[in-house]
Design an enzyme around this catalytic site. Structure first.
Site, PDB file in Angstrom:
ATOM      1  N   ASP A  47      24.298 -88.944  63.474  1.00 50.56           N
ATOM      2  CA  ASP A  47      23.911 -89.983  64.447  1.00 50.56           C
ATOM      3  C   ASP A  47      23.135 -91.174  63.861  1.00 50.56           C
ATOM      4  O   ASP A  47      22.155 -91.635  64.465  1.00 50.56           O
ATOM      5  CB  ASP A  47      23.083 -89.357  65.588  1.00 50.56           C
ATOM      6  N   LYS A 145      30.370 -86.457  69.866  1.00 48.70           N
ATOM      7  CA  LYS A 145      29.814 -85.384  70.708  1.00 48.70           C
ATOM      8  C   LYS A 145      29.062 -85.995  71.875  1.00 48.70           C
ATOM      9  O   LYS A 145      28.642 -87.154  71.806  1.00 48.70           O
ATOM     10  CB  LYS A 145      28.878 -84.509  69.877  1.00 48.70           C
ATOM     11  N   CYS A 190      19.094 -84.046  67.263  1.00 49.85           N
ATOM     12  CA  CYS A 190      20.467 -83.781  66.827  1.00 49.85           C
ATOM     13  C   CYS A 190      20.575 -83.170  65.437  1.00 49.85           C
ATOM     14  O   CYS A 190      21.439 -82.333  65.200  1.00 49.85           O
ATOM     15  CB  CYS A 190      21.300 -85.044  66.971  1.00 49.85           C
TER      16      CYS A 190
HETATM   17  C1  VGL Z   1      19.692 -87.733  70.082  1.00 48.25           C
HETATM   18  C2  VGL Z   1      18.420 -87.760  71.976  1.00 48.25           C
HETATM   19  C3  VGL Z   1      19.523 -88.018  72.729  1.00 48.25           C
HETATM   20  C4  VGL Z   1      19.756 -87.567  68.590  1.00 48.25           C
HETATM   21  C5  VGL Z   1      20.818 -87.979  70.830  1.00 48.25           C
HETATM   22  O1  VGL Z   1      20.703 -88.087  67.974  1.00 48.25           O
HETATM   23  O2  VGL Z   1      18.840 -86.933  68.036  1.00 48.25           O
HETATM   24  N1  VGL Z   1      18.500 -87.605  70.657  1.00 48.25           N
HETATM   25  N2  VGL Z   1      20.721 -88.121  72.162  1.00 48.25           N
END
Ligand code: VGL
Ligand code: ZN
Length: 243
Positions: A47, A145, A190
């Site tokens: 991410d 995802k 994540c």
């Molecule tokens: C994430 C919060 C919401 C992350 C993704 O990538 O850690 N955190 N969505």
């Protein structure tokens, strides 16, 4: 070698062996103890997207700092997978979808507790794009995802309902992968959830701490996440531990 010479040599060798095992930091400092990524290892870049770096809607403090280091680490791996948080515009994890709720509050949903977030990483929007400067042309797979409206997915292996796999585990197993090395954003969401699920799926997992940044909800979330990861057998390493 005389008997005396041999005896003192053996003593020395035994001493060195003890030093090597009992002083982990010393062993780590020796080049031959570094971890050399090979064909059964994968680097999972989690991410590293515009929404999660300064200026983004769910910016992680200093999230942009890890980009050059991640590029460098990626060059050491033959196999790299990148992930993208990839939500519908009306995703269940967005505070905006729940009357009277604000970001970072917690609610109960059918699969358990859900932290509510600012809208982020909406499919096809600029915020969902990879962070500027991320440069890993040899990455073999981009896995998305969190695209089911009613289920979040911090983990890149298993959605938050704990029963819907993303398919990554099957993919990696078919490719002969045994060890997963993870870095990216955010350490305590994540990256951490993905690392723990990697061990559940039967892989060894290590998180490269200096190539991650955390959200640290409530000021304690980051340390709690490391503790949870430790319990699940996730190793905590630094980029310098890799050869
Ligand atoms: C994430 C919060 C919401 C992350 C993704 O990538 O850690 N955190 N969505
Ligand atoms: Zn998300």
């Amino acid at each position: 070698m005389s008997a005396i010479d041999r005896r003192s040599f053996m003593k020395l060798a035994a001493g060195a062996a003890v030093a090597g095992t009992s002083a982990g930091w010393f062993a780590q400092a020796l080049a031959h103890d570094k971890i050399k990524p090979g064909p059964t290892d994968v680097f999972i870049v989690v991410d590293v997207q515009k929404c999660f770096i300064p200026g983004g809607s769910l910016a992680v403090n200093n999230g942009d700092e890890i980009v050059p280091l991640i590029n460098t680490i990626a060059k050491k791996f033959q196999y790299v997978v990148m992930t993208q948080d990839w939500h519908t515009a009306d995703h269940i994890s967005f505070a905006s979808q729940h009357e009277g709720k604000k970001p970072f509050e917690m609610i109960d949903v059918p699969y358990g507790k859900q932290v509510l977030w600012p809208d982020h990483c909406v499919q096809g929007t600029e915020g969902a794009e990879f962070a500027p400067g991320l440069d890993i042309p040899h990455a073999m797979l981009v896995i998305r995802k969190g695209y089911h409206r009613d289920v979040d997915s911090y983990s890149t292996f298993m959605e938050a309902d704990k029963k819907t796999p993303t398919g990554l585990s099957g993919y990696l197993k078919q490719r002969g992968v045994k060890r997963c090395f993870l870095a990216g954003l955010a350490t305590d969401f994540c990256v951490g959830w993905s690392a723990m699920d990697a061990t559940t799926a039967g892989f060894q997992a290590a998180v490269i701490e200096d190539a991650c940044r955390g959200i640290n909800l409530g000021g304690t979330g980051l340390e709690a996440a490391w503790k949870e990861m430790g319990k699940k057998g996730v190793k905590r390493i630094q980029s310098g531990d890799l050869a």
